[in-house]
Design a protein around this motif. Structure first.
Motif, short mmCIF file in Angstrom:
data_model
loop_
_atom_site.label_atom_id
_atom_site.label_comp_id
_atom_site.label_asym_id
_atom_site.label_seq_id
_atom_site.Cartn_x
_atom_site.Cartn_y
_atom_site.Cartn_z
N LYS A 30 7.35 -5.64 -0.41
CA LYS A 30 8.33 -4.80 -1.08
C LYS A 30 8.80 -5.56 -2.32
N ILE A 31 8.64 -4.91 -3.48
CA ILE A 31 8.89 -5.57 -4.76
C ILE A 31 10.04 -4.88 -5.47
N SER A 32 11.01 -5.67 -5.91
CA SER A 32 12.15 -5.14 -6.64
C SER A 32 12.11 -5.64 -8.08
N THR A 33 12.25 -4.71 -9.03
CA THR A 33 12.29 -5.08 -10.44
C THR A 33 13.70 -4.99 -11.01
N GLY A 34 14.66 -4.68 -10.16
CA GLY A 34 16.03 -4.49 -10.63
C GLY A 34 16.32 -3.04 -10.89
N GLU A 35 15.35 -2.33 -11.46
CA GLU A 35 15.52 -0.91 -11.74
C GLU A 35 14.91 -0.03 -10.65
N GLU A 36 13.89 -0.56 -9.97
CA GLU A 36 13.24 0.21 -8.91
C GLU A 36 12.65 -0.73 -7.87
N THR A 37 12.35 -0.16 -6.72
CA THR A 37 11.70 -0.90 -5.64
C THR A 37 10.45 -0.15 -5.23
N ARG A 38 9.35 -0.87 -5.08
CA ARG A 38 8.11 -0.22 -4.66
C ARG A 38 7.49 -0.98 -3.49
N LEU A 39 6.75 -0.24 -2.69
CA LEU A 39 6.09 -0.80 -1.52
C LEU A 39 4.59 -0.88 -1.79
N SER A 40 4.03 -2.08 -1.66
CA SER A 40 2.61 -2.30 -1.88
C SER A 40 1.94 -2.63 -0.56
N ASP A 41 0.78 -2.02 -0.31
CA ASP A 41 0.08 -2.19 0.97
C ASP A 41 -1.41 -2.33 0.68
N GLN A 42 -1.96 -3.51 0.95
CA GLN A 42 -3.39 -3.74 0.74
C GLN A 42 -4.05 -4.01 2.09
N GLN A 43 -5.13 -3.28 2.37
CA GLN A 43 -5.85 -3.41 3.64
C GLN A 43 -7.31 -3.71 3.35
N THR A 44 -7.80 -4.82 3.89
CA THR A 44 -9.17 -5.26 3.62
C THR A 44 -9.88 -5.62 4.91
N THR A 45 -11.12 -5.17 5.04
CA THR A 45 -11.97 -5.59 6.15
C THR A 45 -13.28 -6.13 5.57
N THR A 46 -13.80 -7.19 6.19
CA THR A 46 -15.07 -7.75 5.75
C THR A 46 -15.91 -8.12 6.97
N PHE A 47 -17.21 -8.20 6.75
CA PHE A 47 -18.13 -8.69 7.78
C PHE A 47 -19.16 -9.58 7.09
N GLU A 48 -19.28 -10.80 7.58
CA GLU A 48 -20.22 -11.77 6.99
C GLU A 48 -21.25 -12.18 8.03
N ASP A 49 -22.50 -11.87 7.75
CA ASP A 49 -23.62 -12.25 8.60
C ASP A 49 -24.27 -13.48 7.97
#
Length: 282
Positions: free
Chosen positions: A81-100
């Motif tokens: 959750k990021i606040s800039t003073g004027e607004e607040t936004r929610l950032s969500d990053q989802q990553t999956t990997t597979f290494e053979d």
């Protein structure tokens, strides 16, 4: 000197005996990696005025499973959750990997959300070929890219551990992890401190469970753009305490304009998958 990938080394003409020995060493090291789920509490350590960030906090969940024979999977989620003073936004990053590691192949998928709205989706596959790595992007658009020889993430982590165990304090490598747009590898420099044990004021050692008193290495990895000129500035730096089994804690993530710290909040050891590979010869 940049470390060449196994595929390029083999193409360069190593004997079968030497290649088999190298594979056995890598396999033995990979067997020490522990399947686990780690949860980190994140908070803003500092931010420049240029960043526009007044406050930031969140949580990161990292799950690592698999084996040297079946391949390694990671599931990663970073919510802030990021606040800039004027607004607040929610950032969500989802990553999956597979290494053979046996097949020299890597699959990656990433979804990024802002205020619960999907704003980016990326997926693709990479494989080591004779002259480097070939990347096939499947989303958002179908395209193929050829990049210089690079390590995939788990292979790179094993290199960090191997260098640490040998007492080496510095090495360089090129790494491809499918981040950003999945179309570039990053040059990395890794600085490894001497093995040490937790002190009384260690911020999150008590959350490491049975490994709380185990020795670890302090590690800092800087990531650079391939095409940087002059005296390049890292895209970002990451510092952490690394155990021989691949578990990390006490994170610092420096993105230039702002820095996040991450403390291990919970560590859960996961049941190892049955590994059909025979044990390496001693």
């Amino acid at each position: 000197m940049l470390r060449m990938s196994l595929g390029v080394i083999l193409a360069g003409g190593l004997s079968l005996v030497a290649a088999t020995s190298a594979d056995a060493n890598t396999d033995a090291a990979a067997r020490l990696l522990v399947p686990h789920r780690a949860i980190y509490d994140l908070k803003l350590k500092n931010a420049s005025e240029r960043s526009g960030i007044e406050g930031m906090f969140g949580r990161m969940v990292y799950e690592f499973t698999g084996s040297a024979c079946t391949g390694f999977s990671t599931n990663f989620r970073l919510v802030t959750k990021i606040s800039t003073g004027e607004e607040t936004r929610l950032s969500d990053q989802q990553t999956t990997t597979f290494e053979d590691m046996a097949a020299n192949q890597f699959h990656f998928e990433t979804k990024s959300f802002t205020d619960e709205q999907l704003d980016k989706q990326l997926s693709g596959d990479a494989s080591i070929v004779d002259k480097g790595i070939k990347v096939e992007i499947t989303q958002p658009d179908g395209r193929e890219i050829e990049l210089p020889s690079s390590d995939f993430p788990t292979s790179h982590m094993l290199d960090v551990i191997a260098n640490a165990k040998q007492g080496k304090s510095f090495f360089e490598a090129r790494v491809f992890d499918g981040s950003e747009n999945g179309d570039q590898a990053l040059l990395t420099t890794t600085v490894i401190g001497k093995s040490q044990s937790a002190q009384k004021d260690d911020v999150d050692a008590d959350k490491a469970g049975e490994f709380a008193k185990s020795s670890f290495w302090p590690v800092t990895i800087a990531y650079f753009n391939e095409n940087a000129v002059g005296d390049p500035t890292p895209v970002y730096n990451m510092s952490f305490k690394l155990y021989e089994n691949g578990i990390t804690r006490d994170l610092t993530m420096d993105y230039g304009d702002f820095v996040l710290s991450g403390s291990l909040a919970k560590l859960e050891l996961l049941k190892p998958q049955q590994d059909p590979c025979p044990a390496p010869a001693k």
